[in-house]
Every structure is written in C-alpha cells, then in structure tokens.
Design a protein around this motif. Structure first.
Motif, PDB file in Angstrom:
ATOM      1  N   ASN A  18      16.521 -34.504 -65.171  1.00 27.05           N
ATOM      2  CA  ASN A  18      17.534 -34.981 -64.239  1.00 27.05           C
ATOM      3  C   ASN A  18      18.082 -33.852 -63.384  1.00 27.05           C
ATOM      4  N   ASN A  21      15.344 -32.527 -60.870  1.00 25.15           N
ATOM      5  CA  ASN A  21      15.115 -33.567 -59.865  1.00 25.15           C
ATOM      6  C   ASN A  21      16.249 -33.589 -58.839  1.00 25.15           C
ATOM      7  N   GLU A  22      17.466 -33.487 -59.327  1.00 22.75           N
ATOM      8  CA  GLU A  22      18.632 -33.447 -58.438  1.00 22.75           C
ATOM      9  C   GLU A  22      18.611 -32.195 -57.571  1.00 22.75           C
ATOM     10  N   LEU A  51       9.711 -37.857 -62.925  1.00 19.62           N
ATOM     11  CA  LEU A  51      10.725 -37.781 -61.875  1.00 19.62           C
ATOM     12  C   LEU A  51      10.233 -36.950 -60.689  1.00 19.62           C
TER      13      LEU A  51
END
Length: 339
Positions: A18, A21-22, A51
């Motif tokens: 996460n 990916n962000e 992702l």
C-alpha cells in the motif's frame, strides 16, 4: 519518453504494498517526461506485485527480484538500474512532494559539476542550497554521516563507475551505511550539494511503530547498538585512510567521525532506547540507559579506537579520545541539568 531522463527516482521495496503503491502514484502526478520511477520489489509476499502491476505509465519501471537479496543489496540494485542523469534514492516508507519535482530538477541543472548530495529531509521551507568543493570540504561535510538514505542523489554515470558498487553485491555484510562509503569516494572526484527544498519526507513515528523493520530482525544486527557503532566507525576509518587526500585532512575527518560515533553510541543510543515507537520498529525493548552504562560504552568505544591499527600516532589517539569524551561529558551533564 526521452531515453535519458534527468532524474531516476529509485525505490527498493519489500512487503509495503500500500505504501509503495501510494508513493509511486503520487510521484507520477508530476507531468514531465524528464523523470523515471524505478521500483525493485524484493520478492514481496503481500499485494505489492499486484498493486504495482496496475500502474500504467511509460515513466514507471517495475522490477521484481527472483529471490530476496536482502534489503541492503536491493537498495543498490535499484540505483544500478537508473538511466537518468541523476539517480535519487527513496525508501518505500517515505514520501515525495510531486509538486516540487520540477523545482528539484531546476536546482540540479544549476550546478552541473555536482556529483552527489542530498535533499534535506522534512524541510519546511525553500532555502538557498549549500555547495561544497571537491575534496576535503565535500568529504568533511557530506560523508560518514550515517544519515537516512532517502533524498540522497548521485550523478548516475559516476556512481556506476565505482568498484565499490559491485563490491557491495559480492560482500555479504548487513552494513546499513554503504552510501557513506560511496559519498566519501565521490567527494574526492567532484563537488557535492545539499538541496534545501521541501521534497522528501520520512515516515512518521506512528507509522514507524506500526510496521517492523525488514532489514534488521534482532538487536544483534541493529545499527544503533554500541557494538555496531564501533564496527561502523572502524569501517568508516578504513575507508577514510584509503582515500587519496592529504594525511592532515584525513586526521581532521577522523576526529569528527570519532566524536559523532561516540555520541551516537552513547547519547544517541540512550535517546533511541527511550523512544518506544522506534524500539518497536526494530524489535528492541525500550528502557532507560543509566549514566554508568554510558560511561562504560564510552570507555569501550575509546578502547576500540585506541587498539586499532589505523595509521595515526598514539598521541593523536589520546588527544581525540580526551577531547571527544570531554564533549560527551559536557552534553550528558547539560541534558541532566535540563531535566
């Protein structure tokens, strides 16, 4: 996209799907074709691969290792893949303000003779950059700092030409500050620069506490323990005396890194062990460190230096030990009086 972007933003990652990916999607909000973003996934077991595979952008290079090569080597694999004129390092847990990327590129172009440097982390405002000349000035101010690696940058062709870069892959050391050895070597080749622009930001303490370190998995490996600080000082010292600069200049740098190592292994160690969020991140139990323990650590650190076979006189070792321990004692006394 141009075959030669100005900057490559290199991101080693492992099991922070996460977060990375962000980070990547945020950087790619910058619209210019003068960047590339490289992620090297160290065989993550979470959703990292799926992702990142959803990101479609010609400026994004997504590499997944066939085996886990360790966090240290993965950092330098990411840098070796760079095609930009400059390569920047950013850890997957940190962030970059994409709105400042254009200004960052402009700052780089202002001083084309600069071979390495770093963006000051967590800057609040834009300030004039700091430039250091080739040789002693760059070595003294920019190498052996044991600094957080995000925001560090290199002239890519110079970095790739260093034998040390290949040596990192043949050695099997869990040494967290190879960037400092690289900085020292490049300091003898050209200028360096601190870019005073609010671009790179480290993770918060709250985020640090939530996710444990993947690089260091027990306290016998953790870089901030006194035994590791002694090891770090010895590695730095051997690197320093291998450089082609005047002996007098080497001695000045040695005195500086001895003091910084002594303070890191005593007051720095005490401050870290009293910070529960950092301790949780590194699998270490938080506790108080007494004055007696600090004195013992300082003695051990000084003894290791005194027994080393570095090419300096006994009198110089005594001088450095006395001056540095007096400074340490002053800081301990001052901190105690403040409380």
């Amino acid at each position: 996209m141009s075959s030669n972007p100005v900057i490559s933003i290199c991101i080693p990652t492992y099991n922070r799907g996460n977060k990375v990916n962000e980070l990547v999607n945020s950087i790619l909000k910058y619209k210019g074709d003068d960047i590339e973003v490289i992620v090297v996934d160290n065989l993550s077991t979470d959703r990292t691969s799926s992702l990142l595979s959803e990101i479609v952008d010609h400026r994004f290079i997504n590499v997944r290792n066939e085996e886990n090569i360790g966090g240290i080597k993965n950092i330098f694999k990411a840098l070796k893949l760079a095609k930009g004129e400059y390569c920047f390092l950013c850890l997957d847990k940190d962030r970059i303000d994409y709105e400042k990327v254009g200004f960052l590129i402009k700052r780089l172009k202002e001083d084309s003779d600069v071979l390495f440097g770093y963006c000051k982390l967590n800057s609040i405002k834009d300030s004039p950059d700091i430039l250091y000349n080739k040789g002693f000035a760059s070595l003294y101010n920019m190498a052996y700092l044991s600094a957080h690696p995000s925001g560090m940058f290199y002239k890519t062709d110079v970095l790739k030409s260093l034998p040390l870069l290949n040596q990192i892959f043949t050695e099997n050391k869990k040494f967290g500050f190879y960037t400092d050895l690289i900085n020292a070597e490049i300091a003898t080749l050209g200028q360096s620069k601190i870019i005073m622009l609010p671009v790179f930001y480290t993770e918060t303490k709250e985020d640090c506490e939530k996710v444990s370190s993947f690089t260091y998995t027990n306290e016998n490996e953790v870089f901030f323990f006194p035994s590791k600080r002694i090891e770090e000082f010895m590695v730095y010292s051997e690197s320093l005396y291998s450089l082609k600069i005047a002996r007098k200049e080497k001695n000045k740098v040695l005195a500086k890194i001895f003091l910084s190592g002594l303070l890191a292994s005593t007051l720095g160690f005490k401050n870290i062990l009293e910070d529960s969020s950092v301790c949780t991140h590194y699998f270490v139990k938080s506790r108080n460190v007494s004055i007696i323990e600090l004195i013992k650590i300082a003695f051990t650190f000084s003894k290791a230096f005194f027994k080393s076979d570095l090419p300096v006189s006994v009198f110089f070792k005594i001088y450095v030990c006395i001056v540095s321990n007096v400074k340490m004692g002053y800081l301990i006394t001052r901190n105690k009086l403040k409380k």
